[in-house]
Design a protein around this motif. Structure first.
Motif, mmCIF file in Angstrom:
data_model
loop_
_atom_site.group_PDB
_atom_site.id
_atom_site.type_symbol
_atom_site.label_atom_id
_atom_site.label_comp_id
_atom_site.label_asym_id
_atom_site.label_seq_id
_atom_site.Cartn_x
_atom_site.Cartn_y
_atom_site.Cartn_z
ATOM 1 N N LYS A 27 8.989 53.470 25.348
ATOM 2 C CA LYS A 27 9.018 53.198 23.896
ATOM 3 C C LYS A 27 7.782 53.699 23.177
ATOM 4 O O LYS A 27 7.806 53.945 21.978
ATOM 5 C CB LYS A 27 9.155 51.694 23.647
ATOM 6 N N VAL A 37 -3.268 50.924 31.796
ATOM 7 C CA VAL A 37 -4.409 51.524 32.509
ATOM 8 C C VAL A 37 -4.879 50.615 33.640
ATOM 9 O O VAL A 37 -5.204 51.081 34.737
ATOM 10 C CB VAL A 37 -5.560 51.856 31.531
ATOM 11 N N ALA A 67 0.999 59.990 25.721
ATOM 12 C CA ALA A 67 0.631 60.438 24.369
ATOM 13 C C ALA A 67 -0.724 59.893 23.941
ATOM 14 O O ALA A 67 -1.000 59.752 22.749
ATOM 15 C CB ALA A 67 1.706 60.051 23.366
ATOM 16 N N ASP A 70 -3.527 53.908 23.291
ATOM 17 C CA ASP A 70 -2.605 53.224 22.377
ATOM 18 C C ASP A 70 -3.298 53.031 21.025
ATOM 19 O O ASP A 70 -4.209 52.207 20.892
ATOM 20 C CB ASP A 70 -2.186 51.880 22.977
ATOM 21 N N LYS A 72 -2.235 51.826 18.221
ATOM 22 C CA LYS A 72 -2.038 50.521 17.573
ATOM 23 C C LYS A 72 -2.994 49.466 18.151
ATOM 24 O O LYS A 72 -3.495 48.606 17.438
ATOM 25 C CB LYS A 72 -0.581 50.067 17.730
ATOM 26 N N MET A 74 -5.916 50.219 19.514
ATOM 27 C CA MET A 74 -7.314 50.619 19.229
ATOM 28 C C MET A 74 -7.728 50.404 17.779
ATOM 29 O O MET A 74 -8.913 50.247 17.488
ATOM 30 C CB MET A 74 -7.504 52.132 19.497
HETATM 31 N N1 CO8 Z 1 -0.313 55.069 20.672
HETATM 32 C C1 CO8 Z 1 0.599 54.142 20.328
HETATM 33 N N2 CO8 Z 1 1.889 54.436 20.109
HETATM 34 C C2 CO8 Z 1 2.275 55.715 20.240
HETATM 35 C C3 CO8 Z 1 1.378 56.735 20.597
HETATM 36 C C4 CO8 Z 1 0.014 56.370 20.823
HETATM 37 N N3 CO8 Z 1 -0.912 57.262 21.213
HETATM 38 N N4 CO8 Z 1 2.030 57.907 20.655
HETATM 39 C C5 CO8 Z 1 3.305 57.638 20.340
HETATM 40 N N5 CO8 Z 1 3.461 56.317 20.094
HETATM 41 C C6 CO8 Z 1 4.689 55.605 19.710
HETATM 42 C C7 CO8 Z 1 5.034 55.862 18.252
HETATM 43 O O1 CO8 Z 1 4.312 54.983 17.412
HETATM 44 C C8 CO8 Z 1 6.518 55.572 18.250
HETATM 45 O O2 CO8 Z 1 6.708 54.175 18.237
HETATM 46 P P1 CO8 Z 1 7.684 53.491 17.124
HETATM 47 O O3 CO8 Z 1 9.047 54.053 17.448
HETATM 48 O O4 CO8 Z 1 7.543 52.037 17.396
HETATM 49 O O5 CO8 Z 1 7.185 53.944 15.796
HETATM 50 C C9 CO8 Z 1 6.975 56.065 19.619
HETATM 51 O O6 CO8 Z 1 5.787 56.130 20.435
HETATM 52 C C10 CO8 Z 1 7.568 57.461 19.586
HETATM 53 O O7 CO8 Z 1 6.642 58.323 18.956
HETATM 54 P P2 CO8 Z 1 7.030 59.313 17.737
HETATM 55 O O8 CO8 Z 1 8.148 58.738 16.941
HETATM 56 O O9 CO8 Z 1 5.786 59.660 17.021
HETATM 57 O O10 CO8 Z 1 7.574 60.565 18.600
HETATM 58 P P3 CO8 Z 1 7.602 62.096 18.139
HETATM 59 O O11 CO8 Z 1 8.407 62.794 19.185
HETATM 60 O O12 CO8 Z 1 7.992 62.216 16.708
HETATM 61 O O13 CO8 Z 1 6.058 62.584 18.233
HETATM 62 C C11 CO8 Z 1 3.884 62.790 19.292
HETATM 63 C C12 CO8 Z 1 5.413 62.643 19.475
HETATM 64 C C13 CO8 Z 1 3.577 64.155 18.650
HETATM 65 C C14 CO8 Z 1 3.260 62.711 20.673
HETATM 66 C C15 CO8 Z 1 3.374 61.670 18.365
HETATM 67 O O14 CO8 Z 1 3.868 60.421 18.848
HETATM 68 C C16 CO8 Z 1 1.869 61.557 18.303
HETATM 69 O O15 CO8 Z 1 1.228 62.339 17.623
HETATM 70 N N6 CO8 Z 1 1.275 60.576 19.014
HETATM 71 C C17 CO8 Z 1 -0.139 60.313 18.968
HETATM 72 C C18 CO8 Z 1 -0.916 61.327 19.787
HETATM 73 C C19 CO8 Z 1 -2.405 61.047 19.678
HETATM 74 O O16 CO8 Z 1 -3.011 61.132 18.638
HETATM 75 N N7 CO8 Z 1 -3.020 60.732 20.828
HETATM 76 C C20 CO8 Z 1 -4.442 60.522 20.908
HETATM 77 C C21 CO8 Z 1 -4.734 59.077 20.852
HETATM 78 S S1 CO8 Z 1 -6.503 58.771 20.777
HETATM 79 C C22 CO8 Z 1 -7.002 58.833 22.385
HETATM 80 O O17 CO8 Z 1 -6.255 59.111 23.272
HETATM 81 C C23 CO8 Z 1 -8.446 58.480 22.617
HETATM 82 C C24 CO8 Z 1 -8.806 58.710 24.093
HETATM 83 C C25 CO8 Z 1 -9.647 57.589 24.597
HETATM 84 C C26 CO8 Z 1 -9.470 57.425 26.088
HETATM 85 C C27 CO8 Z 1 -8.265 56.592 26.457
HETATM 86 C C28 CO8 Z 1 -8.063 56.457 27.949
HETATM 87 C C29 CO8 Z 1 -7.276 55.239 28.310
#
Ligand code: CO8
Length: 261
Positions: A27, A37, A67, A70, A72, A74
């Motif tokens: 999800k 983790v 992806a 998380d 939300k 953080m």
């Molecule tokens: N955190 C929380 N929820 C997420 C995340 C995430 N990183 N990525 C996706 N989701 C959730 C979405 O909110 C959505 O949930 P809901 O249906 O409840 O709204 C569900 O997953 C499906 O996602 P999308 O509808 O966005 O799916 P798409 O196919 O349209 O898009 C993407 C896919 C492009 C991957 C898009 O979801 C996206 O851009 N995600 C965020 C990517 C991102 O920015 N990642 C970096 C996060 S910061 C980080 O990683 C800091 C590193 C620190 C170290 C951590 C080590 C543990």
């Protein structure tokens, strides 16, 4: 094996000597929440301590390896809460695993997802995989090795481009820049990773652990120190039974039977 909410664990390979960990939080595209983790870190530790396992594979789904952290979870964290809870300590524990870990990446490996892949020892990619460090888009920077490990394995220009633009790259680009060692059709990826893990598991686990440590040293130190370290470990392998067995088997034209000693 312990039971988990956000990951699946099983033993794979003809001899059951590969520990497969599948991130399973569909999800949220396997976003790396604290609980995931923590479970991942426990599962890695569990397989690391299981003598029947020689190597591990970490994978996700066809849509997402992970992806990222998380967002939300953080969102409301603060500098002081990060310090107090030691944010990322479970993530960093994975690094202590003595056995090789292969990341089998299909779909998105973004942010912490790409950093998890890079924390592993070998990265295999499915042909639709996407790698990136999008943290810059959300007002932060990579925090689990992104700025350091890309720079060390692929050089400054690629590291800067990936971390400063936040734009993802595809599997072929990741392979050509050396982030990924091989690309496979998405549906063959996990079995190919398991095959490589089986091959690694056929060697002496003791020597494999020393070899992993020696390659990792290349990322920690100068060439002179690294070569010195490698040579000492090479010398030390001659104190093992498995070196006698390995070389003995070659000379006698038979298969070695390693004892992990
Ligand atoms: N955190 C929380 N929820 C997420 C995340 C995430 N990183 N990525 C996706 N989701 C959730 C979405 O909110 C959505 O949930 P809901 O249906 O409840 O709204 C569900 O997953 C499906 O996602 P999308 O509808 O966005 O799916 P798409 O196919 O349209 O898009 C993407 C896919 C492009 C991957 C898009 O979801 C996206 O851009 N995600 C965020 C990517 C991102 O920015 N990642 C970096 C996060 S910061 C980080 O990683 C800091 C590193 C620190 C170290 C951590 C080590 C543990």
């Amino acid at each position: 094996a312990p039971s988990f909410e956000f990951i699946l664990t099983e033993k794979k390979g003809e001899k059951g000597n590969v520990g497969l960990i599948t991130l399973n939080r569909p999800k949220a595209l396997n976003a790396l929440c604290d609980k995931l983790v923590s479970e991942l870190s426990q599962a890695v530790d569990h397989f690391d301590n299981d003598d029947s396992v020689g190597a591990l594979v970490i994978t996700g789904s066809e849509k997402a390896f992970a992806a990222g952290a998380d967002i939300k979870e953080m969102q409301c964290q603060t500098f002081s809460s990060n310090v107090k809870k030691g944010l990322l300590k479970d993530f960093e524990k994975i690094r202590e695993c003595k056995k090789p870990i292969i990341a089998a990446v299909n779909g998105f490996a973004l942010g912490g997802g790409n950093e998890l892949a890079m924390l592993c020892d070998i990265i295999y990619a499915g042909d639709k995989a996407k790698f990136g460090q999008p943290e810059i888009n959300i007002g932060t920077i990579p925090g689990a090795g992104g700025t350091q490990r890309i720079a060390r394995s692929c050089g400054k220009s690629k590291a800067m481009e990936i971390c400063l633009t936040g734009s993802p790259i595809n599997a072929q680009e990741a392979e050509s820049m050396g982030l990924v060692s091989k690309v496979f059709p998405a549906d063959k990826l996990v079995e190919e990773a398991i095959k490589t893990a089986e091959k690694i598991s056929s060697h002496s686990p003791l020597i494999v652990a020393l070899c992993k440590e020696s390659v990792n040293t290349a990322f920690e130190t100068t060439l002179t120190e690294g070569l010195r370290y490698e040579k000492k470990i090479f010398y030390a392998t001659f104190a093992t039974e498995d070196q006698k067995e390995g070389m003995g088997a070659f000379v006698e034209k038979r298969k070695p039977s390693f004892k992990n000693n």
